[in-house]
Scaffold this motif. Structure first.
Motif, PDB file in Angstrom:
ATOM      1  N   ASP A 175      26.110  -2.041  56.482  1.00  0.00           N
ATOM      2  CA  ASP A 175      25.440  -1.948  57.783  1.00  0.00           C
ATOM      3  C   ASP A 175      24.051  -1.326  57.691  1.00  0.00           C
ATOM      4  O   ASP A 175      23.225  -1.522  58.591  1.00  0.00           O
ATOM      5  CB  ASP A 175      26.293  -1.137  58.761  1.00  0.00           C
ATOM      6  N   TRP A 176      23.803  -0.588  56.632  1.00  0.00           N
ATOM      7  CA  TRP A 176      22.497   0.044  56.441  1.00  0.00           C
ATOM      8  C   TRP A 176      21.595  -0.770  55.505  1.00  0.00           C
ATOM      9  O   TRP A 176      20.380  -0.789  55.692  1.00  0.00           O
ATOM     10  CB  TRP A 176      22.668   1.450  55.864  1.00  0.00           C
TER      11      TRP A 176
ATOM     12  N   GLN B 219      31.479   3.344  56.430  1.00  0.00           N
ATOM     13  CA  GLN B 219      30.062   3.129  56.186  1.00  0.00           C
ATOM     14  C   GLN B 219      29.808   2.787  54.718  1.00  0.00           C
ATOM     15  O   GLN B 219      28.907   2.014  54.397  1.00  0.00           O
ATOM     16  CB  GLN B 219      29.266   4.376  56.604  1.00  0.00           C
TER      17      GLN B 219
ATOM     18  N   PRO C 197      32.619  -1.309  54.599  1.00  0.00           N
ATOM     19  CA  PRO C 197      33.262  -1.700  55.864  1.00  0.00           C
ATOM     20  C   PRO C 197      34.560  -2.472  55.651  1.00  0.00           C
ATOM     21  O   PRO C 197      34.725  -3.191  54.654  1.00  0.00           O
ATOM     22  CB  PRO C 197      32.198  -2.574  56.535  1.00  0.00           C
TER      23      PRO C 197
ATOM     24  N   PHE D 282      27.423   0.075  51.637  1.00  0.00           N
ATOM     25  CA  PHE D 282      26.538   0.468  52.746  1.00  0.00           C
ATOM     26  C   PHE D 282      26.003  -0.766  53.490  1.00  0.00           C
ATOM     27  O   PHE D 282      24.842  -0.813  53.894  1.00  0.00           O
ATOM     28  CB  PHE D 282      25.382   1.323  52.242  1.00  0.00           C
TER      29      PHE D 282
ATOM     30  N   VAL E  44      29.040  10.892  55.903  1.00  0.00           N
ATOM     31  CA  VAL E  44      29.088   9.448  55.640  1.00  0.00           C
ATOM     32  C   VAL E  44      30.545   9.078  55.372  1.00  0.00           C
ATOM     33  O   VAL E  44      31.149   9.548  54.405  1.00  0.00           O
ATOM     34  CB  VAL E  44      28.214   9.072  54.435  1.00  0.00           C
TER      35      VAL E  44
END
Length: 207
Positions: A51-52, A29, A32, A49, A25
Protein backbone atom coordinates in the motif's frame (compact mmCIF):
# COMPACT_ATOMS: atom_id res chain seq x y z
CA UNK A 1 26.51 -6.30 1.30
CA UNK A 2 28.60 -8.96 2.98
CA UNK A 3 27.80 -11.86 5.25
CA UNK A 4 29.95 -13.99 7.49
CA UNK A 5 27.90 -17.09 8.12
CA UNK A 6 28.00 -20.65 9.28
CA UNK A 7 26.66 -23.19 6.78
CA UNK A 8 23.18 -21.69 7.00
CA UNK A 9 23.22 -19.16 9.84
CA UNK A 10 24.20 -15.54 10.29
CA UNK A 11 27.23 -14.24 12.16
CA UNK A 12 28.29 -10.81 10.90
CA UNK A 13 26.31 -8.83 8.32
CA UNK A 14 27.37 -5.62 6.58
CA UNK A 15 25.17 -3.65 4.22
CA UNK A 16 23.37 -0.39 3.58
CA UNK A 17 20.11 0.50 5.29
CA UNK A 18 16.69 1.65 4.14
CA UNK A 19 14.93 3.94 6.63
CA UNK A 20 11.24 3.45 7.43
CA UNK A 21 10.76 6.14 10.03
CA UNK A 22 7.40 4.94 11.34
CA UNK A 23 6.12 3.34 14.53
CA UNK A 24 3.48 0.62 14.97
CA UNK A 25 3.89 -0.84 11.49
CA UNK A 26 1.61 -3.88 11.56
CA UNK A 27 1.83 -7.13 9.62
CA UNK A 28 -1.03 -6.13 7.30
CA UNK A 29 1.05 -3.15 6.22
CA UNK A 30 4.11 -5.37 5.82
CA UNK A 31 2.25 -7.92 3.67
CA UNK A 32 -1.49 -7.30 3.06
CA UNK A 33 -3.84 -10.25 3.49
CA UNK A 34 -4.82 -10.49 -0.21
CA UNK A 35 -1.33 -11.74 -1.03
CA UNK A 36 -1.29 -14.64 1.45
CA UNK A 37 -2.13 -17.24 -1.18
CA UNK A 38 1.19 -18.83 -2.16
CA UNK A 39 2.11 -22.28 -0.84
CA UNK A 40 5.86 -21.55 -0.63
CA UNK A 41 7.89 -18.89 1.17
CA UNK A 42 9.11 -17.24 -2.02
CA UNK A 43 7.51 -14.52 -4.11
CA UNK A 44 6.28 -12.31 -1.29
CA UNK A 45 8.99 -9.67 -1.65
CA UNK A 46 7.28 -7.90 -4.55
CA UNK A 47 4.22 -7.31 -2.33
CA UNK A 48 6.17 -6.00 0.68
CA UNK A 49 4.62 -2.72 1.93
CA UNK A 50 2.24 -2.89 -1.05
CA UNK A 51 0.00 0.00 0.00
CA UNK A 52 2.98 2.31 0.45
CA UNK A 53 5.24 1.16 -2.39
CA UNK A 54 2.69 1.35 -5.20
CA UNK A 55 0.28 3.95 -6.51
CA UNK A 56 -1.91 1.32 -8.18
CA UNK A 57 -3.39 -2.05 -7.22
CA UNK A 58 -1.57 -3.89 -10.03
CA UNK A 59 1.88 -2.93 -8.70
CA UNK A 60 2.91 -1.27 -11.94
CA UNK A 61 3.43 2.29 -10.65
CA UNK A 62 5.93 2.85 -7.84
CA UNK A 63 5.40 5.60 -5.30
CA UNK A 64 8.54 7.76 -5.70
CA UNK A 65 8.06 9.27 -2.24
CA UNK A 66 8.28 5.94 -0.39
CA UNK A 67 11.75 5.43 1.08
CA UNK A 68 12.28 1.88 -0.22
CA UNK A 69 11.64 3.08 -3.78
CA UNK A 70 14.27 5.80 -3.73
CA UNK A 71 17.35 5.04 -5.89
CA UNK A 72 19.79 5.55 -3.02
CA UNK A 73 18.16 2.77 -0.99
CA UNK A 74 18.07 0.10 -3.69
CA UNK A 75 19.90 -3.04 -2.60
CA UNK A 76 19.62 -2.22 1.10
CA UNK A 77 19.77 -5.32 3.27
CA UNK A 78 19.09 -3.63 6.62
CA UNK A 79 15.76 -2.00 7.51
CA UNK A 80 15.59 0.78 10.11
CA UNK A 81 12.21 1.14 11.80
CA UNK A 82 10.70 2.48 15.00
CA UNK A 83 8.87 0.94 17.95
CA UNK A 84 6.41 -1.97 17.92
CA UNK A 85 7.34 -3.14 14.44
CA UNK A 86 5.37 -6.21 13.32
CA UNK A 87 2.34 -5.70 15.55
CA UNK A 88 -1.07 -7.04 14.50
CA UNK A 89 -1.67 -10.58 13.29
CA UNK A 90 0.78 -13.43 13.78
CA UNK A 91 1.23 -14.18 10.06
CA UNK A 92 4.63 -15.69 9.37
CA UNK A 93 4.39 -14.27 5.86
CA UNK A 94 5.62 -10.92 7.26
CA UNK A 95 9.23 -12.05 7.83
CA UNK A 96 9.01 -14.17 4.65
CA UNK A 97 8.25 -11.05 2.60
CA UNK A 98 11.01 -9.01 4.26
CA UNK A 99 13.53 -11.78 3.63
CA UNK A 100 12.35 -12.35 0.05
CA UNK A 101 12.75 -8.63 -0.65
CA UNK A 102 16.37 -8.86 0.48
CA UNK A 103 16.45 -7.71 4.09
CA UNK A 104 18.66 -9.71 6.41
CA UNK A 105 18.61 -7.47 9.49
CA UNK A 106 15.88 -5.34 11.08
CA UNK A 107 16.90 -2.63 13.55
CA UNK A 108 14.12 -1.09 15.63
CA UNK A 109 13.29 0.37 19.02
CA UNK A 110 11.06 -2.62 19.71
CA UNK A 111 9.23 -5.49 17.98
CA UNK A 112 5.91 -7.20 18.56
CA UNK A 113 6.59 -10.44 20.45
CA UNK A 114 5.15 -12.96 17.94
CA UNK A 115 6.74 -11.18 15.00
CA UNK A 116 10.09 -11.20 16.80
CA UNK A 117 9.87 -14.97 17.29
CA UNK A 118 8.89 -15.49 13.66
CA UNK A 119 11.97 -13.51 12.59
CA UNK A 120 14.24 -15.73 14.69
CA UNK A 121 12.66 -18.87 13.20
CA UNK A 122 13.18 -17.55 9.68
CA UNK A 123 16.80 -16.37 10.00
CA UNK A 124 15.91 -12.68 9.94
CA UNK A 125 17.94 -10.90 12.62
CA UNK A 126 15.87 -8.45 14.75
CA UNK A 127 18.02 -5.96 16.66
CA UNK A 128 16.58 -3.68 19.34
CA UNK A 129 18.27 -0.36 20.16
CA UNK A 130 17.33 2.61 22.30
CA UNK A 131 15.28 5.39 20.70
CA UNK A 132 18.19 7.84 20.88
CA UNK A 133 20.46 5.33 19.15
CA UNK A 134 17.88 4.84 16.41
CA UNK A 135 17.76 8.62 15.97
CA UNK A 136 21.49 8.61 15.31
CA UNK A 137 21.25 5.78 12.77
CA UNK A 138 18.39 7.45 10.91
CA UNK A 139 20.35 10.72 10.80
CA UNK A 140 23.46 8.95 9.55
CA UNK A 141 21.60 7.18 6.74
CA UNK A 142 19.74 10.35 5.80
CA UNK A 143 23.06 12.18 5.50
CA UNK A 144 24.72 9.40 3.49
CA UNK A 145 22.62 6.50 2.18
CA UNK A 146 25.77 4.62 1.17
CA UNK A 147 26.88 4.28 4.79
CA UNK A 148 27.81 0.70 5.58
CA UNK A 149 26.31 -0.70 8.76
CA UNK A 150 27.79 -3.80 10.35
CA UNK A 151 25.77 -5.98 12.68
CA UNK A 152 28.01 -8.36 14.60
CA UNK A 153 25.83 -11.00 16.23
CA UNK A 154 28.52 -12.86 18.22
CA UNK A 155 29.72 -9.62 19.86
CA UNK A 156 26.19 -8.12 19.84
CA UNK A 157 27.21 -4.81 18.30
CA UNK A 158 25.92 -2.46 15.60
CA UNK A 159 28.71 -0.41 14.02
CA UNK A 160 28.19 2.44 11.55
CA UNK A 161 30.82 5.08 10.93
CA UNK A 162 31.87 6.39 14.34
CA UNK A 163 28.82 4.88 16.01
CA UNK A 164 28.96 1.64 17.96
CA UNK A 165 25.97 0.31 19.89
CA UNK A 166 25.56 -2.86 21.92
CA UNK A 167 22.31 -4.79 21.80
CA UNK A 168 20.73 -7.53 23.88
CA UNK A 169 19.49 -10.84 22.55
CA UNK A 170 18.54 -14.05 24.35
CA UNK A 171 21.34 -16.60 24.22
CA UNK A 172 19.01 -19.22 22.72
CA UNK A 173 17.94 -16.87 19.93
CA UNK A 174 21.54 -15.89 19.26
CA UNK A 175 22.60 -19.54 19.04
CA UNK A 176 19.72 -20.47 16.74
CA UNK A 177 20.51 -17.59 14.36
CA UNK A 178 24.22 -18.38 14.23
CA UNK A 179 23.52 -22.08 13.64
CA UNK A 180 20.66 -21.40 11.22
CA UNK A 181 18.12 -23.35 13.26
CA UNK A 182 14.34 -23.07 13.07
CA UNK A 183 12.01 -24.93 15.45
CA UNK A 184 12.47 -28.20 13.52
CA UNK A 185 16.23 -27.75 13.45
CA UNK A 186 16.29 -27.24 17.21
CA UNK A 187 14.44 -30.53 17.66
CA UNK A 188 16.75 -32.37 15.27
CA UNK A 189 19.75 -31.25 17.32
CA UNK A 190 18.30 -33.46 20.08
CA UNK A 191 17.89 -36.44 17.75
CA UNK A 192 20.52 -38.58 19.50
CA UNK A 193 19.03 -37.90 22.94
CA UNK A 194 15.51 -38.60 21.67
CA UNK A 195 16.63 -41.87 20.06
CA UNK A 196 18.46 -42.93 23.22
CA UNK A 197 15.36 -42.23 25.29
CA UNK A 198 13.14 -44.18 22.92
CA UNK A 199 15.53 -47.13 22.94
CA UNK A 200 15.60 -47.12 26.74
CA UNK A 201 11.87 -47.61 27.02
CA UNK A 202 10.40 -51.11 27.42
CA UNK A 203 9.42 -52.69 24.12
CA UNK A 204 5.72 -52.58 25.00
CA UNK A 205 5.93 -48.77 25.30
CA UNK A 206 7.61 -48.31 21.90
CA UNK A 207 4.65 -49.50 19.81
Amino acid sequence: MTNQTTSTGISVHTGTAAPLNQANVDTDQIIPKQFLTAVTRSGYGKHLFHDWRYLDQHEQVLNPEFSLNKPEHQGASILLVRENFGCGSSREHAPWSLDDYGFKVLIATSFADIFYGNCINNQLLPVQLESEQMDQLFALVEKDASTQITVDLPSQKVIAGDLSFSFDIAEQHKTNLIKGLDAIGQTLELDAAITAFENSRPAWQQA
